[in-house]
Design a protein around this motif. Structure first.
Motif, PDB file in Angstrom:
ATOM      1  N   GLY A 252      -3.134   6.374   2.937  1.00 42.22           N
ATOM      2  CA  GLY A 252      -3.136   5.696   1.971  1.00 42.22           C
ATOM      3  C   GLY A 252      -4.090   4.096   2.277  1.00 42.22           C
ATOM      4  O   GLY A 252      -3.470   2.961   1.000  1.00 42.22           O
ATOM      5  N   ASP A 253      -4.277   3.975   3.211  1.00 42.23           N
ATOM      6  CA  ASP A 253      -5.546   3.186   3.929  1.00 42.23           C
ATOM      7  C   ASP A 253      -6.765   3.291   3.910  1.00 42.23           C
ATOM      8  O   ASP A 253      -7.685   2.754   3.532  1.00 42.23           O
ATOM      9  N   GLY A 254      -6.918   3.985   1.981  1.00 36.64           N
ATOM     10  CA  GLY A 254      -9.040   4.698   1.798  1.00 36.64           C
ATOM     11  C   GLY A 254      -9.430   5.472   2.268  1.00 36.64           C
ATOM     12  O   GLY A 254      -8.725   5.952   3.720  1.00 36.64           O
ATOM     13  N   VAL A 255     -10.972   5.713   2.078  1.00 40.12           N
ATOM     14  CA  VAL A 255     -11.598   6.514   2.860  1.00 40.12           C
ATOM     15  C   VAL A 255     -12.651   5.249   3.456  1.00 40.12           C
ATOM     16  O   VAL A 255     -13.359   4.446   2.764  1.00 40.12           O
ATOM     17  N   SER A 256     -12.845   5.586   4.388  1.00 40.92           N
ATOM     18  CA  SER A 256     -14.652   5.492   4.591  1.00 40.92           C
ATOM     19  C   SER A 256     -15.882   6.121   5.442  1.00 40.92           C
ATOM     20  O   SER A 256     -15.531   7.361   5.107  1.00 40.92           O
TER      21      SER A 256
ATOM     22  N   ALA B 289      -0.283   4.531  -5.966  1.00 43.79           N
ATOM     23  CA  ALA B 289       0.376   5.832  -6.075  1.00 43.79           C
ATOM     24  C   ALA B 289       1.983   6.252  -5.977  1.00 43.79           C
ATOM     25  O   ALA B 289       2.198   5.432  -4.975  1.00 43.79           O
ATOM     26  N   GLN B 290       2.177   6.674  -6.644  1.00 40.68           N
ATOM     27  CA  GLN B 290       4.472   6.341  -6.372  1.00 40.68           C
ATOM     28  C   GLN B 290       4.027   8.223  -6.428  1.00 40.68           C
ATOM     29  O   GLN B 290       4.137   8.988  -6.790  1.00 40.68           O
TER      30      GLN B 290
ATOM     31  N   THR C 291      -2.499  13.151  -8.282  1.00 42.78           N
ATOM     32  CA  THR C 291      -2.322  14.736  -7.719  1.00 42.78           C
ATOM     33  C   THR C 291      -0.894  14.593  -6.935  1.00 42.78           C
ATOM     34  O   THR C 291      -0.172  15.079  -7.359  1.00 42.78           O
ATOM     35  N   VAL C 292      -1.204  13.525  -6.126  1.00 39.78           N
ATOM     36  CA  VAL C 292      -0.221  12.940  -5.075  1.00 39.78           C
ATOM     37  C   VAL C 292       1.340  12.462  -5.722  1.00 39.78           C
ATOM     38  O   VAL C 292       2.491  12.389  -5.533  1.00 39.78           O
TER      39      VAL C 292
END
Length: 301
Positions: free
Chosen positions: A215-219, A234-235, A287-288
Motif C-alpha cells: 500500500g506504500d507504492g513502488v520505487s 483499493a478495498q 486484483t487485490v
C-alpha cells in the motif's frame, strides 16, 4: 512478444461450505502463470513456458491460458502430476504449503527448452527454488539474456527453499543478467539483508529495479535516480497475485510504449518508467480487490 517462464500450479484456496465446514477450492495459479494470464488479459502478446501435466488439473491450467489469450505452445506436456499449493490467509495475506515432488513442472529439464522468438522474457517464482527445473530456467535465461530483455521477480517463499546456498547462487547469476528486477521490500530484505535497492542495482548491473511496498507504492531505482509511484487505493480482499499482476502491468505498458526490448529499455525515460509502474499499480489494485489471483481485463480498467 513476451515469454513468461515459470511455474503453473493449482492454488487450493480456503473456503467455507454451506454447512460451515472448512474446505479448499481449486484455482489455476502460480506466480509466473498469473503474470502470463494478466498480460493476456491486458492485450499484450504473450507466450507461456513451463512443464504442464496431462492430468485434470493440467487441463484446467491450459484452459485458463487459452481463455486469457496466452499462447501455451512452448510448454512441455507430461503425465506427471500437477503441483498443488494450499493457501492460508491471515488478514488478507497469503502463506502456502506446496506439494511439488516429481511433478510436471518440477521435473522440467534443459532438453525441454523451447526455441525463443520473443523480444522479452520473464522469470521468477518457486520454479527457481528447486531442481531440476530451477537449473533449467536459469539455463534459458542466461542463454537468451545477451540478446533479449529479461525481467525477474524472485518472489521468495522461504518455506519452499530446500538448498538455500544453491538458490542464492542462482539468484545472483540470474539477477546479474537481468535488465529489470522486481522485488518486494520483504524479498529484498531476504536477498541482501536490507532494503537498499540501490545496492542491488550496483551489484547486478540491471537497468531498472522495481521495489514494491504494498500500500506504500513502488520505487523505481535506476542509475539516473529513484522515483516513487503511489499505490492505487483499493478495498483489499486478499493479496494473492498482486505482485504478479503488477509485473504484468509494468511490462504491458512498456510494450505499448515500445521500450520492452534489450535496446529500447536503455532509452526509457523517467516518464516512461513512471507510466509503466503506475499502470502496474492500477491493475494490481483491481486484483487485490477480489478473491484469489484474478487479474483484470482491459475492458475493466
Amino acid at each position: 512478444m513476451i515469454l513468461c517462464c515459470g511455474e503453473a500450479l493449482i492454488d487450493m484456496l480456503p473456503r467455507e461450505t454451506a454447512a460451515g465446514e472448512s474446505a479448499f477450492a481449486p484455482h489455476a495459479g502460480g506466480s509466473v502463470f498469473n503474470t502470463a494470464i494478466a498480460l493476456g488479459r491486458l492485450d499484450a502478446p504473450v507466450q507461456f513456458f513451463s512443464g504442464l501435466s496431462s492430468d485434470l488439473f493440467g487441463d484446467v491450467l491450459r484452459a485458463e491460458l487459452a481463455a486469457s489469450h496466452v499462447d501455451a505452445s512452448p510448454t512441455d506436456i507430461s503425465d506427471r502430476p500437477t503441483t498443488l499449493a494450499f493457501v492460508k490467509l491471515t488478514d488478507g495475506h497469503a502463506s502456502y504449503a506446496f506439494y511439488d515432488e516429481n511433478t510436471a513442472g518440477r521435473m522440467l529439464s534443459e532438453d525441454d527448452l523451447p526455441k525463443v522468438g520473443a523480444d522479452a522474457l520473464f522469470f521468477g517464482g518457486i520454479s527457481l527454488m528447486v531442481e531440476p527445473c530451477g537449473a533449467t530456467y536459469e539455463s534459458l535465461m542466461l542463454r537468451e539474456a545477451p540478446n533479449r530483455l529479461t525481467m525477474i521477480d524472485p518472489n521468495i517463499r522461504p518455506s519452499f527453499i530446500r538448498d538455500e546456498t544453491t538458490y542464492r547462487t542462482r539468484l545472483t547469476r540470474m539477477m546479474g543478467a537481468a535488465d529489470i528486477i522486481k522485488t518486494s521490500d520483504e524479498d529484498l530484505e531476504w536477498i541482501v539483508g536490507n532494503a537498499d535497492a540501490n545496492a542491488l542495482l550496483a551489484s547486478t548491473g540491471a537497468r531498472v529495479i522495481l521495489l514494491t511496498r504494498g500500500g506504500d507504492g513502488v520505487s523505481i531505482v535506476t542509475a539516473d535516480g529513484t522515483y516513487d509511484v503511489a499505490a492505487e487505493r483499493a478495498q483489499v480482499v486478499d493479496t494473492v497475485g498482486a505482485g504478479d499482476t503488477f509485473s504484468a502491468g509494468f511490462m504491458a505498458q512498456l510494450h505499448k510504449s515500445g521500450h520492452l526490448t534489450k535496446d529500447r529499455i536503455r532509452q526509457a525515460a523517467e516518464a516512461d518508467l513512471r507510466a509503466a509502474a503506475a499502470f502496474g499499480a492500477k491493475v494490481a489494485a483491481i486484483t487485490v480487490s477480489r478473491a484469489g489471483a484474478n487479474p483484470p481485463w482491459t475492458s475493466e480498467l
